[in-house]
Structure formats: C-alpha cells, structure tokens
Scaffold this active site. Structure first.
Site, PDB file in Angstrom:
ATOM      1  N   CYS A   1       0.822  -1.208   0.000  1.00 60.35           N
ATOM      2  CA  CYS A   1       0.000   0.000   0.000  1.00 60.35           C
ATOM      3  C   CYS A   1       0.863   1.269   0.000  1.00 60.35           C
ATOM      4  O   CYS A   1       1.582   1.519  -0.948  1.00 60.35           O
ATOM      5  CB  CYS A   1      -0.995  -0.027   1.159  1.00 60.35           C
ATOM      6  SG  CYS A   1      -2.364   1.134   0.937  1.00 60.35           S
TER       7      CYS A   1
ATOM      8  N   SER B   1      -7.680   0.134   0.351  1.00 55.24           N
ATOM      9  CA  SER B   1      -8.111   1.153   1.302  1.00 55.24           C
ATOM     10  C   SER B   1      -7.118   2.307   1.232  1.00 55.24           C
ATOM     11  O   SER B   1      -6.148   2.348   1.983  1.00 55.24           O
ATOM     12  CB  SER B   1      -8.173   0.561   2.720  1.00 55.24           C
ATOM     13  OG  SER B   1      -8.550   1.538   3.661  1.00 55.24           O
TER      14      SER B   1
ATOM     15  N   LYS C   1     -12.100   8.043  -1.852  1.00 59.56           N
ATOM     16  CA  LYS C   1     -11.301   6.930  -1.352  1.00 59.56           C
ATOM     17  C   LYS C   1     -11.556   5.661  -2.161  1.00 59.56           C
ATOM     18  O   LYS C   1     -12.700   5.305  -2.449  1.00 59.56           O
ATOM     19  CB  LYS C   1     -11.634   6.677   0.120  1.00 59.56           C
ATOM     20  CG  LYS C   1     -10.753   5.625   0.789  1.00 59.56           C
ATOM     21  CD  LYS C   1     -11.094   5.485   2.273  1.00 59.56           C
ATOM     22  CE  LYS C   1     -10.148   4.521   2.968  1.00 59.56           C
ATOM     23  NZ  LYS C   1     -10.460   4.376   4.410  1.00 59.56           N
TER      24      LYS C   1
ATOM     25  N   ARG D   1     -14.589   2.512  12.284  1.00 63.62           N
ATOM     26  CA  ARG D   1     -13.685   3.472  12.921  1.00 63.62           C
ATOM     27  C   ARG D   1     -13.856   4.864  12.325  1.00 63.62           C
ATOM     28  O   ARG D   1     -13.925   5.862  13.052  1.00 63.62           O
ATOM     29  CB  ARG D   1     -12.248   3.003  12.743  1.00 63.62           C
ATOM     30  CG  ARG D   1     -11.177   3.918  13.327  1.00 63.62           C
ATOM     31  CD  ARG D   1      -9.841   3.638  12.674  1.00 63.62           C
ATOM     32  NE  ARG D   1      -9.879   3.928  11.242  1.00 63.62           N
ATOM     33  CZ  ARG D   1      -9.011   3.450  10.357  1.00 63.62           C
ATOM     34  NH1 ARG D   1      -8.066   2.618  10.737  1.00 63.62           N
ATOM     35  NH2 ARG D   1      -9.112   3.789   9.080  1.00 63.62           N
TER      36      ARG D   1
ATOM     37  N   HIS E   1      -4.263  -4.577  -0.094  1.00 60.02           N
ATOM     38  CA  HIS E   1      -4.003  -5.262   1.184  1.00 60.02           C
ATOM     39  C   HIS E   1      -4.497  -6.706   1.137  1.00 60.02           C
ATOM     40  O   HIS E   1      -5.465  -7.071   1.822  1.00 60.02           O
ATOM     41  CB  HIS E   1      -4.705  -4.534   2.330  1.00 60.02           C
ATOM     42  CG  HIS E   1      -4.064  -3.252   2.737  1.00 60.02           C
ATOM     43  ND1 HIS E   1      -2.921  -3.186   3.513  1.00 60.02           N
ATOM     44  CD2 HIS E   1      -4.407  -1.969   2.465  1.00 60.02           C
ATOM     45  CE1 HIS E   1      -2.595  -1.919   3.718  1.00 60.02           C
ATOM     46  NE2 HIS E   1      -3.474  -1.165   3.092  1.00 60.02           N
TER      47      HIS E   1
ATOM     48  N   GLU F   1      -3.223  -9.022   2.612  1.00 54.55           N
ATOM     49  CA  GLU F   1      -3.017  -9.604   3.944  1.00 54.55           C
ATOM     50  C   GLU F   1      -4.189  -9.332   4.891  1.00 54.55           C
ATOM     51  O   GLU F   1      -4.270  -9.938   5.977  1.00 54.55           O
ATOM     52  CB  GLU F   1      -1.719  -9.078   4.551  1.00 54.55           C
ATOM     53  CG  GLU F   1      -1.784  -7.714   5.209  1.00 54.55           C
ATOM     54  CD  GLU F   1      -1.820  -6.541   4.229  1.00 54.55           C
ATOM     55  OE1 GLU F   1      -1.899  -5.383   4.697  1.00 54.55           O
ATOM     56  OE2 GLU F   1      -1.769  -6.773   3.004  1.00 54.55           O
TER      57      GLU F   1
END
Length: 303
Positions: free
Chosen positions: A142, A192, A163, A249, A235, A237
């Site tokens: 990232c 992200s 985003k 969040r 990502h 992972e």
C-alpha cells in the site's frame, strides 16, 4: 515449515488457534536448517493486528522463516504500548549491520501528506537505501509500495477524487511470471487508500513490470525486473473483517466514508463480509518467499 517468532509475542496464541505452524526460539535451534531471515518494518498504527495478519501468511509456506520487527526511531507510536515495542521491535541502528533475506515494508495512514512531510521520511529513505545491498528482496504494501515507487523510481502518487475502498476484481497481465504462479486470470483484493499511482508511468519505466491491475482500483501488483522490489498497492493480507473495522472506525470519528464496495452482502454493514482473497494472498507470500527470496539469497551472506 513454521515461522520462528519470540516466545511471548501476543500473535503466537492467535496463530496457533488458527492452526498456523509457529515455533519459538527454543524449538527452532533443534532443527538443523538455516531459516530465512525476514525483517518487517511495521508502519501501521495497530501493530499487533498487522503482525498477526502478516505472520498468518508467512507461516503458511514450506520454508522456515525467522522474523524480526523494525520500528522507526524518528516517530513515536500512539497506538502500541512502549512495552510491546521495546520487547519485540528493533531500531534501525540495531539491525543495519546485518543482512536479511527479505523485508516487508507495510502501509501507513500518511498518504495525505507529501512524502517529504512525513516525520520519518528521511529515516525510511535511509532504510530503503540500505536494503539495496543488505536485503535480497523487499515486499512493499500500500503506502509502502507508493513510497518505494517514489524513492527508487521517481513515480509520485496522486490524490483520488474519493477513497478507493472495497474489494475489487483484478486482471492478471503476465501469468507466467514467478510471482503470480498459480493465480487465477481474475482475482479479488481489498484496497483502502486515498491516493494512486499512474499506470502509464509504470508501464513506461524500463525497470518495472506491471503484473495485475483493476478497471476500478487501478494498479495493484508490480515488480522491479531484477526482483529486488515487489509492490502491492492493496491489502491482500487483510482479514475478512478489516475493511469493516476501518469503516466503523471512520464513522466513529465523524468521517463520512462510503460503504466499502463489493464487500458487505447487499451493501449491508450488519452482514458478514465474504473472505475471497485469502488463497491469492497465500500464493503471493509463498511465491515471493520461494522464488524471490529463498532461490536468490546466498546460504551465507558474502558468498
């Protein structure tokens, strides 16, 4: 083969419950094999969560892997205890005299800043320069991938109108390359991020090869032609719940982030998201460790 980690690392219990093969130092010394020494520069705020995510896949290969964690001296972590950092992490001064077979540089939530305004940018540049002679291959994730493209190849990031947040389909461009052996022609991966890099700049660079891209998320996976640098802008992972946790969040902080695309069934945040990128993450890590680290690194550095 297992990953070799400190005996009291909190991630150890989580991984063992998931049937991931982990080994502490005391058991590892009884095996007559040289493990691959992997250095993880963890720039993510929730370091223990990132440790578990990465170790989950590093431990799912036929190779014994010894893990060392690295943190920045020029940045104070606000989300991880000093005890955890002092117990399990090294600073660059403590490792720069050593050689590592592989390194992972994680993402970091600083993409809104120009690289030069990140408080640890100079230290990160020193680490990336050091890696050229002291690490066989580095996997950048990232923002870590964007930092590598900027530092090593002069390709800057640019801000997106909104985003890039969700799980997107990607097309494999070079299926015979070692890094993507076993990949499906089309596969999914989470993203992200608020910034992106230019496909045209990457394709025009003589030292880089674009391996996978998405119509919706753009560049995903690329590598330097010498295998020293592997870059993934998303990502793989991430666990199944990570994007949901990020979404929650952001809303708790008053950030009006859109629902992650192609993630929640029926776009309903109350429903369990589907985990449909796990196998390709396993392939990425095992291919990188085997073909770009194990097959290329000397048995004894200096040979």
């Amino acid at each position: 083969m297992p990953i070799k980690i400190p005996i009291h690392l909190p991630a150890k219990d989580i991984l063992e419950k998931e049937n991931i093969f982990v080994m502490d130092d005391q058991r590892a010394i009884t095996q007559d094999i040289r493990p691959l020494n992997i250095l993880i520069l963890n720039l993510m705020p929730e370091k223990q969560k990132t440790e578990t995510q990465l170790l989950r896949f590093l431990g799912n290969t036929p190779l014994q892997v010894h893990i060392s964690f690295l943190r920045m001296s020029s940045h104070e972590s606000k989300h991880t205890s000093k005890y955890h950092l002092d117990t399990f992490y090294k600073k660059f001064e403590e490792v720069k005299s050593k050689k590592f077979d592989g390194m992972i540089i994680t993402g970091s939530p600083v993409e809104h800043l120009p690289f030069e305004e990140v408080d640890y940018w100079k230290e990160l540049q020193d680490i990336m320069n050091w890696s050229k002679e002291n690490v066989t291959s580095t996997l950048h994730i990232c923002w870590g991938a964007q930092a590598a493209l900027y530092h090593h190849y002069g390709i800057d990031k640019h801000h997106l109108p909104q985003k890039c947040f969700g799980v997107y389909e990607h097309k494999l461009l070079h299926p015979h390359e070692r890094l993507v052996r076993g990949f499906d022609d089309y596969f999914f991966a989470p993203h992200s991020r608020y910034t992106d890099v230019s496909i045209s700049e990457i394709e025009a660079h003589p030292d880089l090869q674009l391996l996978a891209k998405s119509d919706d998320a753009g560049v995903f996976l690329l590598a330097s032609k010498d295998g020293k640098h592997i870059m993934a802008t998303g990502h793989l992972e991430y666990s199944a719940e990570t994007l949901a946790e990020e979404y929650l969040r952001d809303h708790q902080r008053g950030v009006d982030t859109a629902i992650p695309e192609n993630y929640f069934p029926d776009n309903d945040p109350k429903k369990q998201p589907k985990y449909r990128w796990k196998s390709h993450c396993s392939l990425l890590f095992s291919n990188w460790l085997n073909y770009y680290v194990y097959q290329e690194t000397p048995y004894q550095w200096g040979e």
